[in-house]
Design an enzyme around this catalytic site. Structure first.
Site, PDB file in Angstrom:
ATOM      1  N   ARG A 271       0.830  -1.217   0.000  1.00 21.20           N
ATOM      2  CA  ARG A 271       0.000   0.000   0.000  1.00 21.20           C
ATOM      3  C   ARG A 271       0.859   1.259   0.000  1.00 21.20           C
ATOM      4  NH1 ARG A 271      -3.954  -1.763   4.717  1.00 21.20           N
ATOM      5  NH2 ARG A 271      -1.902  -2.314   5.494  1.00 21.20           N
TER       6      ARG A 271
ATOM      7  N   ARG B  39      -1.068 -16.514   2.463  1.00 24.79           N
ATOM      8  CA  ARG B  39      -2.298 -17.264   2.701  1.00 24.79           C
ATOM      9  C   ARG B  39      -2.820 -17.735   1.347  1.00 24.79           C
ATOM     10  NH1 ARG B  39      -0.981 -17.756   7.218  1.00 24.79           N
ATOM     11  NH2 ARG B  39      -2.015 -17.055   9.114  1.00 24.79           N
TER      12      ARG B  39
ATOM     13  N   GLU C 107      -7.072 -25.866   3.363  1.00 19.48           N
ATOM     14  CA  GLU C 107      -5.967 -26.591   3.986  1.00 19.48           C
ATOM     15  C   GLU C 107      -6.567 -27.623   4.911  1.00 19.48           C
ATOM     16  OE1 GLU C 107      -3.192 -23.858   5.767  1.00 19.48           O
ATOM     17  OE2 GLU C 107      -2.701 -22.963   3.838  1.00 19.48           O
TER      18      GLU C 107
ATOM     19  N   HIS D   1       1.832 -25.952   4.663  1.00 17.19           N
ATOM     20  CA  HIS D   1       1.849 -24.783   5.561  1.00 17.19           C
ATOM     21  C   HIS D   1       2.857 -24.978   6.700  1.00 17.19           C
ATOM     22  CE1 HIS D   1      -0.838 -21.257   7.080  1.00 17.19           C
ATOM     23  NE2 HIS D   1       0.423 -21.081   7.460  1.00 17.19           N
TER      24      HIS D   1
HETATM   25  P1  NDP Z   1       3.494  -7.743   8.096  1.00 13.92           P
HETATM   26  O1  NDP Z   1       2.281  -7.083   8.625  1.00 13.92           O
HETATM   27  O2  NDP Z   1       4.824  -7.312   8.581  1.00 13.92           O
HETATM   28  O3  NDP Z   1       3.510  -7.650   6.508  1.00 13.92           O
HETATM   29  C1  NDP Z   1       2.357  -7.703   5.748  1.00 13.92           C
HETATM   30  C2  NDP Z   1       2.633  -7.019   4.448  1.00 13.92           C
HETATM   31  O4  NDP Z   1       1.468  -7.148   3.643  1.00 13.92           O
HETATM   32  C3  NDP Z   1       2.929  -5.529   4.585  1.00 13.92           C
HETATM   33  O5  NDP Z   1       4.139  -5.229   3.957  1.00 13.92           O
HETATM   34  C4  NDP Z   1       1.780  -4.863   3.839  1.00 13.92           C
HETATM   35  O6  NDP Z   1       2.190  -3.738   3.104  1.00 13.92           O
HETATM   36  C5  NDP Z   1       1.392  -5.979   2.870  1.00 13.92           C
HETATM   37  N1  NDP Z   1       0.095  -5.699   2.299  1.00 13.92           N
HETATM   38  C6  NDP Z   1      -1.067  -5.411   2.920  1.00 13.92           C
HETATM   39  N2  NDP Z   1      -2.019  -5.114   2.020  1.00 13.92           N
HETATM   40  C7  NDP Z   1      -1.426  -5.234   0.810  1.00 13.92           C
HETATM   41  C8  NDP Z   1      -1.874  -5.064  -0.523  1.00 13.92           C
HETATM   42  N3  NDP Z   1      -3.134  -4.701  -0.772  1.00 13.92           N
HETATM   43  N4  NDP Z   1      -0.992  -5.279  -1.530  1.00 13.92           N
HETATM   44  C9  NDP Z   1       0.277  -5.654  -1.281  1.00 13.92           C
HETATM   45  N5  NDP Z   1       0.757  -5.799  -0.041  1.00 13.92           N
HETATM   46  C10 NDP Z   1      -0.078  -5.600   0.989  1.00 13.92           C
HETATM   47  O7  NDP Z   1       3.274  -9.301   8.364  1.00 13.92           O
HETATM   48  P2  NDP Z   1       4.355 -10.487   8.341  1.00 13.92           P
HETATM   49  O8  NDP Z   1       5.388 -10.192   7.309  1.00 13.92           O
HETATM   50  O9  NDP Z   1       4.794 -10.781   9.718  1.00 13.92           O
HETATM   51  O10 NDP Z   1       3.423 -11.700   7.850  1.00 13.92           O
HETATM   52  C11 NDP Z   1       2.807 -11.648   6.590  1.00 13.92           C
HETATM   53  C12 NDP Z   1       1.845 -12.800   6.410  1.00 13.92           C
HETATM   54  O11 NDP Z   1       2.560 -13.996   6.204  1.00 13.92           O
HETATM   55  C13 NDP Z   1       0.931 -13.106   7.591  1.00 13.92           C
HETATM   56  O12 NDP Z   1      -0.185 -12.238   7.597  1.00 13.92           O
HETATM   57  C14 NDP Z   1       0.554 -14.539   7.336  1.00 13.92           C
HETATM   58  O13 NDP Z   1      -0.619 -14.578   6.567  1.00 13.92           O
HETATM   59  C15 NDP Z   1       1.711 -15.087   6.529  1.00 13.92           C
HETATM   60  N6  NDP Z   1       2.506 -16.080   7.252  1.00 13.92           N
HETATM   61  C16 NDP Z   1       2.607 -17.341   6.733  1.00 13.92           C
HETATM   62  C17 NDP Z   1       3.401 -18.275   7.350  1.00 13.92           C
HETATM   63  C18 NDP Z   1       3.534 -19.649   6.804  1.00 13.92           C
HETATM   64  O14 NDP Z   1       3.699 -20.572   7.579  1.00 13.92           O
HETATM   65  N7  NDP Z   1       3.480 -19.833   5.507  1.00 13.92           N
HETATM   66  C19 NDP Z   1       4.133 -17.976   8.592  1.00 13.92           C
HETATM   67  C20 NDP Z   1       3.949 -16.633   9.035  1.00 13.92           C
HETATM   68  C21 NDP Z   1       3.158 -15.728   8.375  1.00 13.92           C
HETATM   69  P3  NDP Z   1       1.634  -2.301   3.506  1.00 13.92           P
HETATM   70  O15 NDP Z   1       2.198  -2.026   4.862  1.00 13.92           O
HETATM   71  O16 NDP Z   1       2.130  -1.392   2.449  1.00 13.92           O
HETATM   72  O17 NDP Z   1       0.154  -2.440   3.520  1.00 13.92           O
HETATM   73  C1  DGY Z   2       1.111 -17.592  10.894  1.00 11.35           C
HETATM   74  O1  DGY Z   2       1.657 -17.469  12.005  1.00 11.35           O
HETATM   75  O2  DGY Z   2       0.287 -16.784  10.465  1.00 11.35           O
HETATM   76  C2  DGY Z   2       1.525 -18.763  10.050  1.00 11.35           C
HETATM   77  O3  DGY Z   2       0.736 -18.959   8.981  1.00 11.35           O
HETATM   78  C3  DGY Z   2       1.843 -20.011  10.793  1.00 11.35           C
HETATM   79  O4  DGY Z   2       2.914 -19.806  11.619  1.00 11.35           O
END
Ligand code: NDP
Ligand code: DGY
Length: 322
Positions: free
Chosen positions: A180, A239, A268, A287
């Site tokens: 964003r 996700r 999932e 996952h």
């Molecule tokens: P953060 O909140 O640090 O990062 C989320 C990012 O998403 C921000 O940079 C934000 O950008 C971006 N974002 C939000 N809206 C949009 C959009 N419309 N277009 C593009 N980017 C967007 O979270 P984390 O990095 O800690 O975690 C991210 C996600 O990873 C979690 O929400 C979770 O779903 C997933 N996850 C998956 C895991 C797995 O096991 N596979 C483990 C941990 C997390 P901006 O600030 O500009 O909006």
């Molecule tokens: C999270 O924390 O959101 C991941 O998907 C699992 O660790």
């Protein structure tokens, strides 16, 4: 105060809760498998605290079943798309989550998935096992390398940034990102903040690491994949619902894009009959982004501390502001 825990969690978190004598009385769905909805609705009745996982949908029905005692929901995840935040806010309930502590593990897994997908590791392993390895062959099992490439990160948040930091030493030439807003920390990875379309059409590797929101739901669809290079590799560790899987299947099976690696899917678990699982150029993991022993231990401890803070009306180490 009564606490309901929706699953078996690592002992680090359980220890904190069982030692908090005089603060809470714990009941738990004592299984490694998800709590059935009916048991969740029963278990939360009268609870002051709920410790849940990303697989538990916490909506108005659950909140109503819990009743007015509920002060805190602590999820053992950084993602919170499974929580009906508007309903939670209406009821004045606090929320704890687990940012930062899983960033390294998730970034590491995402890089592993990218390399496995781009260099066709699962296919190679399979060929060795089934006797398909007849000789060293110049054109056999070739893939795509990171050196000199352009990488596009969708969502340069905590995990996106950690992925970028790990990919740069492979010789990545350009690092594009979208979100964003532009990020000050983007400069640390020589990141160029670009519109989504530009990222999609110019990247050799696209990594999705944004949170799931109404804006990102279905973001990677037919139009998205049609703009990608034919040689590009798509990776998603955020996700599953960020991706339209039917459109991804079409793009992969028609050779519109080179390959995809997914740590997350919808649903999932992904049914074993799912068409994506028939494709050699699609690597699907269950996952496991944060699945290291130490990370899961720290996540469970933080989740327990968040819960206790919420129960006692004091600071929570990681409280979600919403
Ligand atoms: P953060 O909140 O640090 O990062 C989320 C990012 O998403 C921000 O940079 C934000 O950008 C971006 N974002 C939000 N809206 C949009 C959009 N419309 N277009 C593009 N980017 C967007 O979270 P984390 O990095 O800690 O975690 C991210 C996600 O990873 C979690 O929400 C979770 O779903 C997933 N996850 C998956 C895991 C797995 O096991 N596979 C483990 C941990 C997390 P901006 O600030 O500009 O909006
Ligand atoms: C999270 O924390 O959101 C991941 O998907 C699992 O660790």
């Amino acid at each position: 105060m009564k606490v309901f825990i929706t699953r078996r969690i690592p002992q680090e978190g359980m220890k904190i809760l069982t030692e908090a004598t005089g603060v809470c009385e714990v009941s738990q769905w004592d299984s490694d498998e998800p709590v059935p909805r009916s048991e969740l609705l029963k278990g939360v009745q009268g609870a002051h605290g709920l410790l849940c996982l990303l697989s538990d949908k916490i909506d108005a029905e659950v909140l109503d079943a819990a009743g007015p005692n509920l002060k805190v929901i602590s999820t053992m995840s950084v993602g919170f798309d499974h929580l009906a935040l508007e309903e939670i806010k209406k009821r004045g309930i606090r929320v704890g989550y687990t940012p930062d502590v899983l960033t390294d593990a998730t970034a590491e897994l995402t890089v592993a998935l990218l390399l496995a997908t781009a260099r066709r590791l699962p296919e190679g392993v399979e060929e060795v096992k089934k006797g398909g390895w007849s000789s060293w062959k110049p054109l056999w099992l070739c893939g795509y390398g990171l050196s000199g490439s352009t990488v596009g990160v969708i969502g340069l948040g905590r995990i996106g940034m950690a992925i970028a930091q790990r990919l740069l030493p492979f010789g990545v030439k350009r690092l594009l990102y979208t979100g964003r807003t532009a990020k000050a920390h983007g400069a640390e990875v020589n990141g160029e903040f670009v519109p989504l379309d530009e990222l999609v059409s110019e990247s050799d590797f696209i990594v999705v690491s944004c949170s799931l929101t109404p804006e990102t739901q279905g973001l990677c669809d037919k139009a998205f994949f049609s703009k990608m290079k034919k040689t590009a590799v798509f990776i998603n560790s955020s996700r599953g619902a960020v991706v339209n899987q039917e459109d991804l299947y079409e793009a992969l099976s028609r050779g519109q894009i080179a390959a995809a690696g997914l740590d997350v899917t919808t649903p999932e678990p992904l049914p074993t009959s799912h068409p994506l699982l028939t494709l050699k150029n699609c690597v699907v993991l269950p996952h496991i982004g944060s699945a290291t022993y130490s990370t899961r231990g720290v996540m469970s401890a933080l989740t327990a501390q968040n819960l206790l803070g919420g129960l006692q009306g004091s600071d929570m180490p990681s409280e979600l502001s919403f």
